[in-house]
Every structure is written in structure tokens, then in C-alpha cells.
Design a protein around this motif. Structure first.
Motif, short mmCIF file in Angstrom:
data_model
loop_
_atom_site.label_atom_id
_atom_site.label_comp_id
_atom_site.label_asym_id
_atom_site.label_seq_id
_atom_site.Cartn_x
_atom_site.Cartn_y
_atom_site.Cartn_z
N GLY A 1 -11.10 3.38 12.59
CA GLY A 1 -11.32 3.93 11.25
C GLY A 1 -10.53 5.19 10.98
N SER A 2 -9.45 5.43 11.75
CA SER A 2 -8.66 6.64 11.51
C SER A 2 -7.41 6.32 10.69
N GLY A 3 -7.19 5.07 10.37
CA GLY A 3 -6.08 4.71 9.47
C GLY A 3 -4.86 4.16 10.19
N LYS A 4 -4.99 3.74 11.43
CA LYS A 4 -3.82 3.24 12.17
C LYS A 4 -3.23 1.99 11.50
N SER A 5 -4.09 1.00 11.30
CA SER A 5 -3.60 -0.25 10.70
C SER A 5 -3.12 -0.01 9.27
N SER A 6 -3.88 0.81 8.53
CA SER A 6 -3.49 1.06 7.14
C SER A 6 -2.13 1.74 7.10
N GLN B 1 -13.65 8.16 3.23
CA GLN B 1 -13.26 7.26 2.14
C GLN B 1 -14.48 6.50 1.61
N SER C 1 -1.11 6.91 0.11
CA SER C 1 -2.55 6.63 0.09
C SER C 1 -3.16 6.70 1.49
N ARG D 1 0.87 -1.17 0.00
CA ARG D 1 0.00 0.00 0.00
C ARG D 1 0.91 1.23 0.00
N THR E 1 -11.85 9.31 8.94
CA THR E 1 -11.31 9.25 7.57
C THR E 1 -11.89 8.04 6.84
N ALA E 2 -12.17 6.96 7.60
CA ALA E 2 -12.77 5.78 6.96
C ALA E 2 -14.14 6.14 6.38
N ILE F 1 -3.76 9.07 4.59
CA ILE F 1 -3.68 10.50 4.84
C ILE F 1 -3.89 10.80 6.32
P1 ADP Z 1 -7.99 1.79 12.21
O1 ADP Z 1 -6.85 0.85 12.23
O2 ADP Z 1 -7.62 3.14 12.74
O3 ADP Z 1 -9.25 1.26 12.83
P2 ADP Z 1 -8.03 1.23 9.40
O4 ADP Z 1 -6.63 1.51 8.95
O5 ADP Z 1 -8.42 -0.16 9.62
O6 ADP Z 1 -8.36 2.07 10.69
O7 ADP Z 1 -9.00 1.91 8.32
C1 ADP Z 1 -10.22 1.36 7.90
C2 ADP Z 1 -10.46 1.68 6.42
O8 ADP Z 1 -10.57 3.09 6.22
C3 ADP Z 1 -9.33 1.24 5.51
O9 ADP Z 1 -9.93 0.72 4.35
C4 ADP Z 1 -8.56 2.47 5.15
O10 ADP Z 1 -8.15 2.41 3.81
C5 ADP Z 1 -9.55 3.59 5.35
N1 ADP Z 1 -8.90 4.72 6.05
C6 ADP Z 1 -9.09 5.06 7.33
N2 ADP Z 1 -8.33 6.10 7.68
C7 ADP Z 1 -7.64 6.45 6.57
C8 ADP Z 1 -6.68 7.47 6.29
N3 ADP Z 1 -6.29 8.30 7.23
N4 ADP Z 1 -6.18 7.54 5.04
C9 ADP Z 1 -6.58 6.68 4.09
N5 ADP Z 1 -7.49 5.69 4.29
C10 ADP Z 1 -8.02 5.57 5.51
#
Ligand code: ADP
Length: 453
Positions: free
Chosen positions: A251-256, A426, A208, A204, A422-423, A210
Motif C-alpha cells: 500500500g505504499s504505491g509501488k505498483s501504482s 488515500q 498522481s 495514470r 499512503t494507501a 506521491i
Molecule cells: P503497493 O504496490 O505498494 O502494495 P499499490 O500501488 O497497489 O501499493 O497501492 C494501493 C492503492 O493505494 C492504490 O489505489 C493507489 O492508488 C493508492 N496509493 C498507495 N500509495 C500511493 C501513493 N504513494 N500515491 C498515490 N496513491 C497511492
């Protein structure tokens, strides 16, 4: 006189040998004995010859080289004028099917890939000018850690050709590295061992994901700096470890972000969910001692360990999963790999214990929060930048989010408690892939349900 043979007994022995039936029997028996002896001799000689003339390499399923060798056996090999698989000499094949959940078209069937591998049993393959006997075996005994049956693949060739094994392994390794090029391998715990989680995923790109202004850069540069300083740690006798805690709402993008960082560094990800059923202190400690090389350790739901401590303090019950002291022991353990780059994530920073913030455990904490104006704007550009060249629609979208009070302030200037993730943004953009005006019209859907009329 005792021991003496009397003439009478000599006479009767002679008579016995003179008997043709008896002599024939003896003859047959000695022939049989000689044959058995010779057979045994041949077997011993064959065993000795085998030991002296042949050379074996045994690879067990636990070894990382196991899948590489099976994949190598399945690759096409160039022959005079045409390409044939090494498996053309293997008549017993097994098939492994990998399906991708997303089909080529929306609503289409899932795509599937088939991999041919040598099946169980004996096969012969030719490599360069050597023949290699391949024996793939499944044993009746099971691996105590995973519960799976033991499996081995044995390669045998002539002693004179023993050097080709080196070439086979380096070819197999290069092949595996090539297959993973541009991909991120994700490992998860299977029993007491690490196993790859599905097929390696396409890397990834870091762009991508943010995050708020400056957040990504500060983490990425800290990690890159750490990776350049191994000697500094070694010189000072400090374990070469660094830990990061990312906290914030789901859903803030930690894992991503962690996934994309691994891709950027060309690392894999070794993932453990601390709230997972069956994850105990011992298991966690053991897994951390066997972390696959070149991986980022990702400990998700770190708060599960904090909650367990509270539970134990409150009612003496340690819960089913990892305890806080178990987590600390695993992170500090002398046996835990000397080299480690760990990321812990939690949605509940309020449950955090300060004991976690120690060099080598957590060196850097970062909040990855709800969507900010900066992130909403960047995400818009990634989706619609090529059609919204003068940014007028982007400004309309941001004004709309302001009106909805999603950036911490209401239209009248008072503080707003409404936020969006951010999720969710998206999701809105994905729904309106080729219709940016649709995204603006549907922006109200970003307001959390509890605030919706
Ligand atoms: P978290 O780990 O914080 O719960 P995830 O990384 O699992 O969040 O994000 C869930 C989905 O939302 C993924 O498909 C991801 O692509 C999208 N997403 C969430 N935050 C972001 C971000 N900051 N930038 C890009 N995509 C994001």
C-alpha cells in the motif's frame, strides 16, 4: 502359337460390339469417365487459377495483428454520404462484451460496451475498389501453451489487388494504436503466453503517485537516461537491460508508480507474480524470452523466489513456484530478450539475496516506505488544494498526524513505531471527498489497528 488371336475370338468380340446393349453400356461408362476426368481437370484448373489469380493472407490468433484485423473489420467505413460498418456485408456477427466494474453512478449498474466482430465462417467485405473474402475459422486442435482452440482469419483477394493488404494492415495497426492512445496495456501470463489483461487502462498520471521527496525523480531520470543510451550498450557489447527493485510495505504505491511510469514512457506493463500458483522456473524463463515489445517487466512478490530457496536449502523441497536460481537464470538467460527494463517488487527486503544486485539484474534499489509528512502534505493538496487555499486545514491535519505519532515521533519527542500507509491516507480522503474537516476528524483511523485502544 501363344499370343495369337484366333479368328474365332475376333468373331466373338465383333459380336459383342454388335450387341446394342453392350455398346450402350460402354458408351455410358466412357461418358462417365470423361465427365469425371473433366471434373477433375476443372478442379485442378480452378486450383491453379486460384493459386495464380488469388492471394491469401492467414493470421492466427497468436499473432498480435489478429485482434487488430477483427477490430478493423468492425469499424465504420465511409460510403457515399453516410457511414456504414464494413460489417454491413457480413451477416454472421459475434459480440464481445466488456463491462467496467464501476458504474457511472455509485450503486448504479456496471457500464458495458459491445464490440461487433465478424463471426466464424465466410464473409465478403469491400475495401477501396477491391473485394476481400474473409474466412474466420476455429480449429479442433488446441494451442498447447494456452489450451485455447486454434483460430485463424484468412483474407483472400485477387492477385491484381494484392497491394491492398499492406493498406489493410497499416490501417488496422493505426486503428489499434489510436484505440490505445492515452492508455496503458497490461499483459499477464496466460499459460505459456502473454495475453492482455482486460481492456487497456487509462494512463495514470505520474503526478498522481506521491512518493517521498526526490524518490520519483531519481527513478524516472535513471529510466529516461537508460532509454537514451541504447547505442552505448551496443557499442560495448553489453545486454541492454536495467533492473530496479522497489521494496517497502504494502500500500505504499509501488505498483501504482510502475503503472504510471509505463504511461509516462508510453510503454505497456508485462506482469508476473512470482508467488502465483503454477509459475515455474521454465515457464518464467520462456515468458521472458517472449516479452512483448515496449513493455516494462514487472515481477511482483520477488521474495517468493527467496523463500523457495530457503525452503529448498532447509528441506530439499523446491516449492510449487519459482526458485531463486530459476529467477536468476531467467533474468540472465542468453535467450532472454536483449532489451529489457525490469521492476521487481517485494514487501520483504529482509529476505533479499545479495546475488540479485548485479548489473542487468538489479541496478537500482529504492525503498518506497510508509507515508511521510511530505507525502501526506502533497496528497492533501491533490485532494483539497482547491478549497484549502491558505493551507490552514492542511497544517491542522499534519499536526493531528504528529499528535498520533504517525511520522516516527511521539508528541514527547520519543521514537514512534506507528506508521500509516499512503494507501490508508488515500482511503481516508476518498471517504471524505468533499469534506476536508471530516478527514481531520477521522484521522485517528489511520493509526494501525494493533496500536488502537
Ligand atoms: P503497493 O504496490 O505498494 O502494495 P499499490 O500501488 O497497489 O501499493 O497501492 C494501493 C492503492 O493505494 C492504490 O489505489 C493507489 O492508488 C493508492 N496509493 C498507495 N500509495 C500511493 C501513493 N504513494 N500515491 C498515490 N496513491 C497511492
Amino acid at each position: 502359337m501363344s499370343g495369337d488371336v484366333s479368328p474365332a475370338s475376333i468373331f466373338s468380340l465383333n459380336a459383342l460390339f454388335d450387341n446394342p446393349l453392350f455398346a450402350g453400356g460402354i458408351g455410358l461408362a466412357s461418358l462417365g469417365a470423361a465427365a469425371a476426368f473433366a471434373r477433375k481437370g476443372v478442379l485442378i484448373a480452378a486450383g491453379a487459377a486460384r493459386r495464380r489469380l488469388l492471394v491469401n493472407v492467414e493470421i492466427s490468433k497468436q499473432d498480435p495483428a489478429y485482434p487488430w484485423i477483427l477490430a478493423w473489420l468492425s469499424t465504420p467505413r465511409p460510403t457515399q454520404g453516410f457511414i456504414a460498418s464494413r460489417l454491413t456485408r457480413i451477416h454472421n456477427l459475434s459480440v464481445t462484451t466488456a463491462t467496467a466494474s464501476k458504474g457511472p453512478a455509485v450503486g448504479g449498474p456496471p457500464s458495458a460496451h459491445f464490440f461487433l466482430q465478424p463471426g466464424y465462417g465466410r464473409h465478403i467485405v469491400k475495401f477501396r475498389d477491391a473485394f476481400i473474402a474473409v474466412n474466420r475459422e476455429k480449429h479442433n486442435t488446441a494451442n498447447m501453451n494456452t489450451g485455447e482452440p486454434h483460430e485463424i482469419v484468412q483474407l483472400t483477394t485477387l492477385w491484381a489487388h494484392r497491394h491492398i493488404f499492406e493498406q489493410v494492415f497499416s490501417e488496422a495497426h493505426a486503428l489499434a494504436a489510436k484505440a490505445n492512445e492515452g492508455k496503458t496495456v497490461v499483459y499477464s501470463a496466460r499459460g505459456m503466453e502473454w495475453a492482455t489483461l482486460g481492456e487497456p487502462r487509462k494512463k495514470r498520471p505520474l503526478e498522481s503517485v506521491i512518493l517521498d521527496e526526490g524518490v520519483k525523480d531519481s527513478i524516472v531520470s535513471d529510466v529516461k537516461d537508460f532509454l537514451l543510451r541504447q547505442q552505448w550498450y551496443v557499442d560495448r557489447g553489453i545486454p541492454y537491460r536495467r533492473g530496479y527493485l522497489l521494496f517497502g510495505p504494502p500500500g505504499s504505491g509501488k505498483s501504482s508508480f510502475i503503472q504510471s511510469l509505463a504511461g509516462e514512457l508510453d510503454f505497456g506493463v508485462a506482469m508476473i507474480n512470482l508467488s502465483e500458483m503454477g509459475m515455474t522456473d521454465d515457464k518464467l524463463a520462456y515468458l521472458l524470452t517472449k516479452l512483448p515489445k515496449r513493455t516494462l517487466l514487472l515481477l511482483e512478490d520477488a521474495d517468493a523466489a527467496f523463500t523457495n530457496r530457503r525452503q529448498r536449502d532447509a528441506d530439499g523441497y523446491s516449492g510449487a513456484s519459482v526458485t531463486f536460481s530459476g529467477l536468476l537464470n531467467a533474468l540472465d538467460g542468453i535467450a532472454a530478450g536483449e532489451e529489457r527494463l525490469a521492476f521487481l517488487t517485494t514487501n520483504h527486503i529482509d529476505r533479499l539475496d545479495p546475488a540479485l544486485i548485479r548489473p542487468g539484474r538489479v541496478d537500482m534499489m529504492m525503498r518506497i516506505g510508509e507515508a511521510t509528512r511530505y507525502q501526506a502534505s502533497q496528497m492533501w493538496d491533490r485532494f483539497y488544494g482547491d478549497v484549502d487555499k491558505d493551507h490552514t486545514s492542511r497544517e491542522r491535519f499534519l499536526v493531528r498526524l504528529d499528535e498520533l505519532g504517525l511520522f516516527g515521533q511521539n508528541a514527547d519527542g520519543t521514537a514512534s513505531h506507528r506508521h500509516t500507509s499512503t494507501a490508508a491516507i488515500q482511503g481516508l480522503f476518498l471517504f471524505n471527498k468533499s469534506d476536508m474537516h471530516g478527514a481531520i476528524n477521522m484521522a485517528e483511523g489511520l493509526v494501525p489497528r494493533k496500536f488502537q485502544a
